[in-house]
Scaffold this motif. Structure first.
Motif, mmCIF file in Angstrom:
data_model
loop_
_atom_site.group_PDB
_atom_site.id
_atom_site.type_symbol
_atom_site.label_atom_id
_atom_site.label_comp_id
_atom_site.label_asym_id
_atom_site.label_seq_id
_atom_site.Cartn_x
_atom_site.Cartn_y
_atom_site.Cartn_z
ATOM 1 N N TRP A 142 -9.498 10.542 1.214
ATOM 2 C CA TRP A 142 -8.136 10.136 1.505
ATOM 3 C C TRP A 142 -7.564 9.214 0.425
ATOM 4 O O TRP A 142 -6.374 9.291 0.107
ATOM 5 C CB TRP A 142 -8.063 9.459 2.871
ATOM 6 N N ASP A 143 -8.386 8.359 -0.156
ATOM 7 C CA ASP A 143 -7.886 7.470 -1.206
ATOM 8 C C ASP A 143 -7.444 8.248 -2.436
ATOM 9 O O ASP A 143 -6.631 7.757 -3.222
ATOM 10 C CB ASP A 143 -8.960 6.445 -1.605
ATOM 11 N N PHE A 144 -7.970 9.464 -2.613
ATOM 12 C CA PHE A 144 -7.641 10.252 -3.792
ATOM 13 C C PHE A 144 -6.859 11.514 -3.438
ATOM 14 O O PHE A 144 -6.857 12.480 -4.183
ATOM 15 C CB PHE A 144 -8.921 10.617 -4.555
ATOM 16 N N THR A 145 -6.199 11.509 -2.293
ATOM 17 C CA THR A 145 -5.400 12.665 -1.888
ATOM 18 C C THR A 145 -3.954 12.542 -2.373
ATOM 19 O O THR A 145 -3.443 13.421 -3.063
ATOM 20 C CB THR A 145 -5.448 12.845 -0.357
ATOM 21 N N ASP A 146 -3.272 11.481 -2.037
ATOM 22 C CA ASP A 146 -1.879 11.286 -2.458
ATOM 23 C C ASP A 146 -1.544 9.827 -2.185
ATOM 24 O O ASP A 146 -1.121 9.477 -1.074
ATOM 25 C CB ASP A 146 -0.941 12.215 -1.703
ATOM 26 N N PHE A 147 -1.703 8.991 -3.187
ATOM 27 C CA PHE A 147 -1.673 7.552 -2.963
ATOM 28 C C PHE A 147 -0.351 7.063 -2.375
ATOM 29 O O PHE A 147 -0.309 6.046 -1.682
ATOM 30 C CB PHE A 147 -1.963 6.813 -4.276
ATOM 31 N N GLN A 148 0.731 7.772 -2.622
ATOM 32 C CA GLN A 148 2.022 7.283 -2.135
ATOM 33 C C GLN A 148 2.169 7.418 -0.616
ATOM 34 O O GLN A 148 3.077 6.822 -0.028
ATOM 35 C CB GLN A 148 3.167 8.013 -2.826
ATOM 36 N N ARG A 149 1.271 8.157 0.029
ATOM 37 C CA ARG A 149 1.374 8.308 1.486
ATOM 38 C C ARG A 149 0.047 8.010 2.191
ATOM 39 O O ARG A 149 -0.075 8.218 3.403
ATOM 40 C CB ARG A 149 1.864 9.712 1.853
ATOM 41 N N THR A 150 -0.965 7.566 1.454
ATOM 42 C CA THR A 150 -2.263 7.278 2.047
ATOM 43 C C THR A 150 -2.649 5.832 1.735
ATOM 44 O O THR A 150 -1.869 5.054 1.195
ATOM 45 C CB THR A 150 -3.341 8.231 1.503
ATOM 46 N N ASN A 151 -3.897 5.467 2.100
ATOM 47 C CA ASN A 151 -4.435 4.143 1.797
ATOM 48 C C ASN A 151 -3.686 3.058 2.577
ATOM 49 O O ASN A 151 -3.305 3.265 3.722
ATOM 50 C CB ASN A 151 -4.407 3.898 0.284
ATOM 51 N N LEU A 152 -3.438 1.905 1.950
ATOM 52 C CA LEU A 152 -2.791 0.788 2.635
ATOM 53 C C LEU A 152 -1.282 0.979 2.706
ATOM 54 O O LEU A 152 -0.682 1.580 1.804
ATOM 55 C CB LEU A 152 -3.064 -0.527 1.897
ATOM 56 N N SER A 153 -0.658 0.446 3.750
ATOM 57 C CA SER A 153 0.805 0.365 3.788
ATOM 58 C C SER A 153 1.232 -0.735 2.826
ATOM 59 O O SER A 153 0.775 -1.886 2.946
ATOM 60 C CB SER A 153 1.289 0.022 5.199
ATOM 61 N N PRO A 154 2.090 -0.445 1.856
ATOM 62 C CA PRO A 154 2.481 -1.454 0.871
ATOM 63 C C PRO A 154 3.091 -2.687 1.531
ATOM 64 O O PRO A 154 3.952 -2.579 2.403
ATOM 65 C CB PRO A 154 3.523 -0.728 0.007
ATOM 66 N N GLY A 155 2.602 -3.858 1.129
ATOM 67 C CA GLY A 155 3.160 -5.106 1.635
ATOM 68 C C GLY A 155 2.651 -5.517 2.995
ATOM 69 O O GLY A 155 3.110 -6.522 3.548
ATOM 70 N N LEU A 156 1.693 -4.765 3.571
ATOM 71 C CA LEU A 156 1.244 -5.041 4.936
ATOM 72 C C LEU A 156 0.749 -6.472 5.102
ATOM 73 O O LEU A 156 0.936 -7.078 6.162
ATOM 74 C CB LEU A 156 0.132 -4.050 5.319
ATOM 75 N N PHE A 157 0.152 -7.039 4.062
ATOM 76 C CA PHE A 157 -0.406 -8.382 4.191
ATOM 77 C C PHE A 157 0.562 -9.474 3.744
ATOM 78 O O PHE A 157 0.197 -10.644 3.697
ATOM 79 C CB PHE A 157 -1.741 -8.459 3.455
ATOM 80 N N ASP A 158 1.801 -9.086 3.437
ATOM 81 C CA ASP A 158 2.868 -10.067 3.265
ATOM 82 C C ASP A 158 3.144 -10.699 4.624
ATOM 83 O O ASP A 158 3.311 -9.993 5.621
ATOM 84 C CB ASP A 158 4.121 -9.353 2.743
ATOM 85 N N PRO A 159 3.188 -12.020 4.727
ATOM 86 C CA PRO A 159 3.374 -12.649 6.052
ATOM 87 C C PRO A 159 4.671 -12.270 6.742
ATOM 88 O O PRO A 159 4.785 -12.405 7.964
ATOM 89 C CB PRO A 159 3.312 -14.146 5.749
ATOM 90 N N ASP A 160 5.670 -11.784 5.998
ATOM 91 C CA ASP A 160 6.951 -11.414 6.601
ATOM 92 C C ASP A 160 7.058 -9.918 6.902
ATOM 93 O O ASP A 160 8.120 -9.452 7.329
ATOM 94 C CB ASP A 160 8.097 -11.822 5.669
ATOM 95 N N PHE A 161 5.985 -9.174 6.699
ATOM 96 C CA PHE A 161 6.021 -7.725 6.905
ATOM 97 C C PHE A 161 6.337 -7.408 8.369
ATOM 98 O O PHE A 161 5.827 -8.062 9.283
ATOM 99 C CB PHE A 161 4.671 -7.116 6.534
ATOM 100 N N GLY A 162 7.192 -6.390 8.571
ATOM 101 C CA GLY A 162 7.555 -5.986 9.927
ATOM 102 C C GLY A 162 7.853 -4.504 10.002
ATOM 103 O O GLY A 162 7.679 -3.751 9.038
ATOM 104 N N TRP A 163 8.316 -4.081 11.160
ATOM 105 C CA TRP A 163 8.611 -2.673 11.386
ATOM 106 C C TRP A 163 9.596 -2.106 10.376
ATOM 107 O O TRP A 163 9.460 -0.969 9.936
ATOM 108 C CB TRP A 163 9.175 -2.492 12.800
ATOM 109 N N GLU A 164 10.585 -2.874 10.026
ATOM 110 C CA GLU A 164 11.581 -2.372 9.075
ATOM 111 C C GLU A 164 10.932 -2.061 7.733
ATOM 112 O O GLU A 164 11.281 -1.069 7.081
ATOM 113 C CB GLU A 164 12.707 -3.389 8.910
ATOM 114 N N ASP A 165 10.003 -2.895 7.310
ATOM 115 C CA ASP A 165 9.322 -2.664 6.036
ATOM 116 C C ASP A 165 8.481 -1.384 6.092
ATOM 117 O O ASP A 165 8.460 -0.605 5.135
ATOM 118 C CB ASP A 165 8.431 -3.860 5.687
#
Length: 423
Positions: free
Chosen positions: A237-260
């Motif tokens: 999965w990490d090498f399938t299509d990085f733009q839609r797999t792996n981590l959600s970008p910004g997930l560990f930003d303290p202000d991350f929310g549903w809108e992000d």
């Protein structure tokens, strides 16, 4: 380390604010009180021929399509799914049977409140299915990857979405076709009470899912030979299509929310367009209603209005993060498992997310992490295997902390006895 706010849209991508609001409202509609928290479990099975364990295909008298047809009496006629004249899915309360691209048979169970209910539903599924499969000369096995077949040996079932995915994923990554045709998973879905709870569960699941994977890895083979990767599913999965797999970008930003989360999904190329439930597309030819989308995202395809639930569901289904947000939190890290191990995995998930004291401890730990820490932990597991120390702890320490050996103890409902695992 100083944190900074990042953009969740792909560079140059346009996002429609009405679409963002539609996804946020969709997530909001999934909120539940703790008293209604349940589990959903999906177990994918690999159909293999008796004698040589080569993959069984969809077509032919002894193919998976006829397996579904013989199963029809056990399911509701109104919940059947047909496409292009072929049967692709069955349904009844608390059980859905569907096919992945390589004819993997997926049982979607629940939502369930107890492990006993989960086991009973799964046993019924297998008791109905196994005699039919045996008569056709194949069986269903639980591994993370086909034991004797290569992706090149397996044809894709006749579903327009899968044809588009083959076209798209066959070009953009390394392992997309392997994932589609040969892999199989166990996924566990959990509920959330509000936005903060959902985001916390996304973070904990994303950070610890690879660690839990170590204890439930089940991929001895890859492309017809021994599997060289400590965690094959993660590697694929990490090498399938990085733009839609792996981590959600910004997930560990303290202000991350549903809108992000919504902005990231909506700015990603769709891969596959589905306009079958878009009123403005009425009258289009079939190839216009369903097609591959190498560069078009939701704003390029859908009208300038709020999206309906079918459109939202489709858009979310084109994203494959390690942990996916829908009206539930979907944990997607794990290989296909026999029911006994799937129950134990569900127990670990219960200890992690539904035991409030444990979840608060893990949430506090994950609040100190950044994306780079999760990438480092995943790389450590792949590079060092049993000697890895993700987040500075040995795997033995993590096993104790996560209650891998005691994972049946703290779940709601009736205890599960060993004899119910016999299927």
């Amino acid at each position: 380390m100083m944190r900074h706010r990042v953009s969740y849209a792909h560079l140059g991508a346009k996002v429609n604010p009405k679409h963002v609001a539609s996804l946020v409202d969709y997530f909001e509609s999934g909120c539940k009180p703790d008293s209604e928290f349940r589990y959903g479990v999906e177990i994918e099975h690999l159909p293999v021929r008796r004698g040589d364990d080569k993959a069984a295909g969809y077509y032919g008298r002894d193919g998976v399509e006829n397996l579904l047809k013989d199963l029809r009496p056990y399911y509701r006629h109104e919940e059947e799914y047909w496409e292009n004249g072929h049967l692709l899915g069955l349904g009844r309360p608390l059980m859905k049977v569907s096919l992945e691209p390589g004819s993997q048979v997926e049982s979607s169970i629940g939502p369930c409140g107890t492990l006993g209910e989960l086991v009973d539903l799964y046993q019924s599924f297998r008791q109905e299915l196994d005699p039919i499969a045996s008569r056709m000369g194949f069986r269903l096995v639980n591994y993370g990857y086909q034991p004797r077949s290569s992706y090149a040996d397996i044809s894709v079932v006749p579903k327009d979405r899968y044809a588009a995915m083959t076209d798209y994923l066959g070009r953009v990554g390394q392992y997309g076709l392997c994932m589609m045709r040969c892999s199989a998973s166990t996924q566990v879905s959990i509920d959330y009470r509000d936005e903060a709870d959902a985001v916390a569960k996304l973070r904990v699941g994303t950070a610890l899912g690879p660690v839990i994977s170590w204890f439930f890895k089940n991929s001895p083979w890859f492309e017809g030979g021994p599997n060289p990767y400590p965690l094959l599913r993660q590697r694929i999965w990490d090498f399938t299509d990085f733009q839609r797999t792996n981590l959600s970008p910004g997930l560990f930003d303290p202000d991350f929310g549903w809108e992000d989360y919504a902005v990231d999904v909506l700015s990603t190329p769709l891969m596959y367009v589905d306009l079958t439930h878009t009123p403005e597309a009425a009258g289009l030819e079939q190839e216009g209603l369903r097609r591959v989308a190498f560069k078009d995202n939701a704003a390029d395809v859908y009208p300038d209005r709020r999206l309906n639930d079918y459109e939202v569901g489709h858009i979310l289904s084109t994203h494959f993060n390690d942990v996916r947000l829908k009206k539930i939190v979907e944990l997607r890290h794990w290989d296909s498992l026999p029911i006994a191990r799937a129950i134990r995995l569900t127990g670990v998930v219960g200890n992690t997310f539904y035991d409030q004291a444990q979840f608060e401890r893990l949430t506090a730990f994950c609040s100190q992490l950044e994306e780079i820490d999760v990438f480092a932990a995943k790389a450590d597991l792949q590079a060092r295997g049993s000697q890895a120390r993700p987040y500075g702890r040995s795997l033995d320490e993590w096993g104790n902390l996560l209650g891998v050996e005691d994972s049946l103890d703290n779940l709601p409902g009736d205890p599960v006895h060993p004899d119910v695992f016999q299927v």
